[in-house]
Motif scaffolding. Sequence first.
Motif, PDB file in Angstrom:
ATOM      1  N   TRP A   1       0.830  -1.204   0.000  1.00 18.39           N
ATOM      2  CA  TRP A   1       0.000   0.000   0.000  1.00 18.39           C
ATOM      3  C   TRP A   1       0.868   1.259   0.000  1.00 18.39           C
ATOM      4  N   ASP A   2       1.953   1.225   0.740  1.00 15.66           N
ATOM      5  CA  ASP A   2       2.863   2.371   0.748  1.00 15.66           C
ATOM      6  C   ASP A   2       3.443   2.620  -0.636  1.00 15.66           C
ATOM      7  N   LEU A   3       3.823   1.561  -1.334  1.00 17.83           N
ATOM      8  CA  LEU A   3       4.346   1.699  -2.690  1.00 17.83           C
ATOM      9  C   LEU A   3       3.315   2.341  -3.606  1.00 17.83           C
ATOM     10  N   LEU A   4       2.062   1.898  -3.505  1.00 18.99           N
ATOM     11  CA  LEU A   4       1.006   2.435  -4.366  1.00 18.99           C
ATOM     12  C   LEU A   4       0.740   3.908  -4.077  1.00 18.99           C
ATOM     13  N   MET A   5       0.696   4.256  -2.805  1.00 20.90           N
ATOM     14  CA  MET A   5       0.347   5.629  -2.447  1.00 20.90           C
ATOM     15  C   MET A   5       1.463   6.625  -2.772  1.00 20.90           C
ATOM     16  N   ARG A   6       2.688   6.171  -2.781  1.00 19.34           N
ATOM     17  CA  ARG A   6       3.786   7.097  -3.136  1.00 19.34           C
ATOM     18  C   ARG A   6       4.174   6.976  -4.618  1.00 19.34           C
ATOM     19  N   ARG A   7       3.345   6.234  -5.370  1.00 17.34           N
ATOM     20  CA  ARG A   7       3.556   6.064  -6.815  1.00 17.34           C
ATOM     21  C   ARG A   7       4.960   5.523  -7.091  1.00 17.34           C
ATOM     22  N   GLY A   8       5.343   4.538  -6.287  1.00 12.89           N
ATOM     23  CA  GLY A   8       6.667   3.944  -6.433  1.00 12.89           C
ATOM     24  C   GLY A   8       6.734   2.958  -7.580  1.00 12.89           C
ATOM     25  N   GLU A   9       7.967   2.657  -7.994  1.00 14.95           N
ATOM     26  CA  GLU A   9       8.202   1.713  -9.076  1.00 14.95           C
ATOM     27  C   GLU A   9       9.390   0.841  -8.698  1.00 14.95           C
ATOM     28  N   VAL A  10       9.350  -0.442  -9.099  1.00 17.78           N
ATOM     29  CA  VAL A  10      10.364  -1.380  -8.611  1.00 17.78           C
ATOM     30  C   VAL A  10      11.179  -2.007  -9.737  1.00 17.78           C
ATOM     31  N   THR A  11      11.130  -1.452 -10.918  1.00 22.88           N
ATOM     32  CA  THR A  11      11.870  -2.016 -12.045  1.00 22.88           C
ATOM     33  C   THR A  11      13.370  -1.840 -11.838  1.00 22.88           C
TER      34      THR A  11
END
Length: 957
Positions: free
Chosen positions: A23-33
């Motif tokens: 959820w934290d990744l989604l809310m901060r518009r993070g990317e993991v590539t």
Amino acid sequence: MEGIAVVGVDCLFPGVHGAPAYWDLLMRRGEVTGAVPEDRWRAEEFPSVSRGGFAADIDVFDHVFFAVPPREAAAMDPHQRMLLQCAWRAIEDSGTAPSALAGSETGVFVGVMGGEWGRLTMSDSRWVTPQLGAGSSAGMIANRVSYHLDLGGPSLAVDTACSSSLVAVHLAVNSLLSGECDTALAAGVNLVLSPALGLVYEQMGLAAPDGRCKPFSTDADGIGRGDGVAVVVLRRLADALADGSRVYAVIRGTAVNQDGRSNGVTAPSRWSQQKVLEAAYRRAGVTADQVRFVEAHGTGTVLGDAIECAALGSVHGVERDQPCAIGSVKGNLGHTEGAAGIVGLVKAALALHHRIVPASLFADRENPRLRLAERGLRLLRSPLRLPRGESFAGVSSFGMGGTNAHAVLASAPRTAVVRSQVGPAARTGSTAHAGSTASTAHAGSTASTGPAGGAPAAGVFTLTADSPAGLRRNLVAQAAALRARPRGPVAALCWSSARVKTGLSHRYAVTARDTRELAEVLERAAASGGEGVGRPRSWSAPTVAFLFTGQGGQYPGMTAGLYRESRAYRRHLDAADTALAPHTGHSVRELILTGDRRIGSTRHAQPALFAVGYALAATFAELGVRPAAVLGHGVGEYAAAVAAGVLGLGDAARLVAARGALMAELPPDDAMPAVSGAFHPAVPAPVLPHLRDAARGLRAERPQVPFASTRHGRMLREEPLDADYWVAQAAEPVRFGDALSALMRESGPTHLLELGPRPQLPPPAGMAGEAHGAEFLHPCPGPEATGRDLAEVVARLYTAGLDPDWAMLYAPEDRRVEPLAPYVFDPERRFREERPAAVAAVADRMPGPVDASAGAAPGADFVRALRVEADPVLAAVVAAVHEVGGYPEGTVGPATRFYEDLGFDSVMIMQLKDRIEARLPRPADVSVPEMLPALGSVAALTGFLTDHLAAAGTPAA
């Protein structure tokens, strides 16, 4: 259709572990590539597929926790290993201990595509083994979960390409609706183990050169692959609400269809996508205008995005207050292929749970050719807050071969929040006895109110693990999670720990009142290096004897703190007060709790001590502590008789009230001193005829619990505890030491629990030398005793193997599921080498065929260390076990158990037989069925083989 509740979630993505991190990744518009790790393949050899979303440590697996032999763990597809651990954590997140589902009809439905592990490990027939055969099977991915968690419901893997996991959800939902199972795990797992599928995408023109999915963006240029594992725990909504479960979201409807003969077997069909959305909404009883947002398939391919937006627009482009928001988590994580559908479902469920929809990663570069606004759609440039009331979301997933799936989710109903705050035990708890109205003056404003000053109620925080090291890891994790919370009461957290963190072999329990105190205690325990941290669970529950205090233990205000904090004790003391009142003419409860100094007189002390002893015994019985034997000192024998089923509460109350009143009428020289010790003189003769009159008509039953008589100094058999007994009991000396000796000898208790207002019996019991190492416990150590002391006794008994009825320890408002840190598995056990995944990566770590002439074999050093050269059969068994299982040196000994410790199965047993016979000087000529009964332990098998050789006339050496 009937709603299906999402009650538990766990997930793992690159740099993300668990729903909060997701959820934290989604809310901060993070990317993991990122770049491909070196342990997957060499980027320079395949530069066009050198980037994507790659999770770290996919070689880590706590094989000891799941009792998987090292050799088998090395052969298992990492999909199987990672899903096992995620499934455990998801069940914990649902508010259930995974062990509680063992033997149930719980179903497992897993979406997975491809078979890269099998291609990597089974392509060279020289290295094929039974373990690799099972380890590379796609179907075994679901079966592993069912097997290791002992789940008896449907268990299947689904491969419909990229829609696999949402189809698995569809099947799980239908299984629940049909009554085939009551709980279902729906999952998806995808690990990018080789560049092969990426090369396929490239040749099809579907691969993004930078390895990034850019859904609905003007920059969209193809697919970037990604790792992902996600598991949801599903239950019928009515069942979840009845059990007080936390509900993330509710699945209102699902649908699956196929493109049929369209523009090509790999091409998407707008019309089929449109139909599957319409079918899902119809089954959910929802109209398109009610759907606030759709988690789209959204791969970021030019053709795929265009077709999907046309289908979404056809369904959602109706008159509505605002456009339907769409997005795709593939922009954050990459395309997780077989897991993609459930990854999107978890995103939608979390959005409904938090009542906010995350912004789209590429919304600022929206592709104008998609005509989103014209079609009633929009990308979110900023998070969308959902309004009050029920909100709806859609989740789409489309497979390359044409299998489409759509699910409709709704926010959890208001009742789910209410029910999760008041658990099931609150709705089934018994009502208070007569007299409880008056007790509220002493009870405080709520059941969870602590002692004077408003301190919160104490609870018992429990934790279990598979080993001392595992316990320390999880103590650290729980302490860290508590540190992250604001300081507050812990009763609900403790209630949750008792539901979730149980069932493993090493137990830990501690009492606390607030989160800061609990965090400090857990930190100290974790830092202790193992000293006093938990204990292995006993295979049997503790054997507890109840000892009831006699006269001399009373004092003003006794047990007032316990009465204030324990609802169960309040209820039972009220019941005793109600039973005594007709015979005493006053409220014994009020006398006890108000600090009235008249409690010291014999007239009042004896009924009061009886009331306290009775209430404590009844309280522990409610908590699940059943006495293996009872023993009462003097007047304490009346409460013991009630606990043993000899006397009813009414008869005992009448008799003990008469006893106290008669004693009070004696001249001062004959009366028993009220501050007398545990050993008191016999009741004077003038009292006895009156006591006999009071006991006339007494209904006495045979003891239902072994009863140690202080009159006879032994355990009672058939003797009635009638009026004659109670008169003689008052007249004759108290043979406490003899009675305790008989109790210890015949019942063998591990714990002696004294029930009274303060400890009186342990010192004389210890001096008499009769305790035989039993542990003394007391819930009321003195005037300052509170509900915490009661909780500490329960904690001690829990670590000794008792499984209490935890509900009775907590107030209804504290019986609610609170999130706890998930289980932390051993991060040090790895099953992959640091070189390209290939046949040798598995084969090199597996023992090869036995060369009996070589002399050296796995386990040989350990065999010598055990000095078993003189027992060649034991040496052969130990060496063969090491080889078959691939266990590290020094881990197998005579006491090692084949199933519980080593995780042996039928295939390994057959291999074991062959390896043992290859090491014996002569063939044992024994069949596998003959061996099976001897497979309790290494020593048992050794004995069986030794006897078999001797019977056949074959010397062992």
